[in-house]
Scaffold this motif. Structure first.
Motif, PDB file in Angstrom:
ATOM      1  N   LEU A  29       1.103  -1.079  -0.067  1.00 46.14           N
ATOM      2  CA  LEU A  29       0.199   0.020   0.147  1.00 46.14           C
ATOM      3  C   LEU A  29       0.733   1.282  -0.115  1.00 46.14           C
ATOM      4  O   LEU A  29       2.130   1.263   0.560  1.00 46.14           O
ATOM      5  N   VAL A  30       0.141   2.286  -0.382  1.00 47.59           N
ATOM      6  CA  VAL A  30       1.075   3.590  -0.480  1.00 47.59           C
ATOM      7  C   VAL A  30       0.055   4.576   0.333  1.00 47.59           C
ATOM      8  O   VAL A  30      -1.343   4.373   0.258  1.00 47.59           O
ATOM      9  N   THR A  31       0.562   5.649   0.591  1.00 44.15           N
ATOM     10  CA  THR A  31      -0.377   6.679   1.361  1.00 44.15           C
ATOM     11  C   THR A  31      -0.736   7.799   0.212  1.00 44.15           C
ATOM     12  O   THR A  31       0.041   8.077  -0.897  1.00 44.15           O
ATOM     13  N   SER A  32      -2.039   8.147   0.415  1.00 45.40           N
ATOM     14  CA  SER A  32      -2.585   9.290  -0.705  1.00 45.40           C
ATOM     15  C   SER A  32      -1.628  10.613  -0.494  1.00 45.40           C
ATOM     16  O   SER A  32      -1.386  10.786   0.682  1.00 45.40           O
ATOM     17  N   ARG A  33      -1.451  11.353  -1.486  1.00 44.98           N
ATOM     18  CA  ARG A  33      -0.713  12.713  -1.392  1.00 44.98           C
ATOM     19  C   ARG A  33      -1.317  13.556  -0.488  1.00 44.98           C
ATOM     20  O   ARG A  33      -0.702  14.246   0.353  1.00 44.98           O
ATOM     21  N   GLU A  34      -2.832  13.751  -0.472  1.00 41.46           N
ATOM     22  CA  GLU A  34      -3.537  14.894   0.014  1.00 41.46           C
ATOM     23  C   GLU A  34      -3.524  14.360   1.768  1.00 41.46           C
ATOM     24  O   GLU A  34      -3.286  15.092   2.661  1.00 41.46           O
ATOM     25  N   THR A  35      -4.415  13.117   1.678  1.00 40.47           N
ATOM     26  CA  THR A  35      -4.984  12.885   3.087  1.00 40.47           C
ATOM     27  C   THR A  35      -4.054  11.564   3.965  1.00 40.47           C
ATOM     28  O   THR A  35      -4.236  11.505   5.162  1.00 40.47           O
TER      29      THR A  35
END
Length: 146
Positions: A29-35
């Motif tokens: 998984l990766v983190t979203s850029r905004e949240t």
């Protein structure tokens, strides 16, 4: 920004990067850029690439992985894509499983996202979308190139 289709929903593609470790499926998984929520690499359709290859390109750009991507989507999930002006539009995402063969040390969005390998169950519990969690839980265990 292109206009949404007549049904007022957008369509995107995504890669679900996975590997076998000790006989168990792990998901990247990766983190979203905004949240900074946990998500899978996804993006818009690309005119010069088929959908599954566009999904593989997103996995490279967002998660720094490459591998064997299925030409067939394993399913879809829906989420509300939020825009800076506050609008939210339903987005239908076609998900293509990607067996990771190469994990790069440097990639285009390295400094914008965090990536993390998790067990399939942990990954399913970490995403917000119930349909995506269900897709993660039914990843093809034991699928191999050999």
């Amino acid at each position: 920004m292109s206009k949404p289709p007549a049904d007022k929903s957008l369509r995107q593609i995504a890669a679900l990067p996975w590997r076998l470790r000790g006989g168990k499926v792990e998901v990247l998984l990766v983190t979203s850029r905004e949240t900074k929520r946990w998500v899978i690499a996804k993006g818009n359709l690309m005119v010069d690439l088929s959908d599954h290859l566009a999904a593989a390109q997103e996995a490279y750009e967002e998660a720094g992985v490459q591998g064997d991507i299925s030409p067939t989507a394993m399913g879809t999930y829906i989420y509300d894509k939020r825009f800076k002006d506050g609008r939210a539009v339903p987005c239908v995402v076609d998900v293509y499983p990607l067996e990771v063969l190469i994990q790069l040390g440097s990639w285009p969005e390295l400094h914008q996202r965090t990536r993390q390998w998790m067990s399939a169950e942990e990954a399913a519990n970490s995403v917000d979308e119930p349909d995506l969690a269900a897709l993660i839980r039914r990843l093809p265990v034991g699928r191999s190139r050999h």
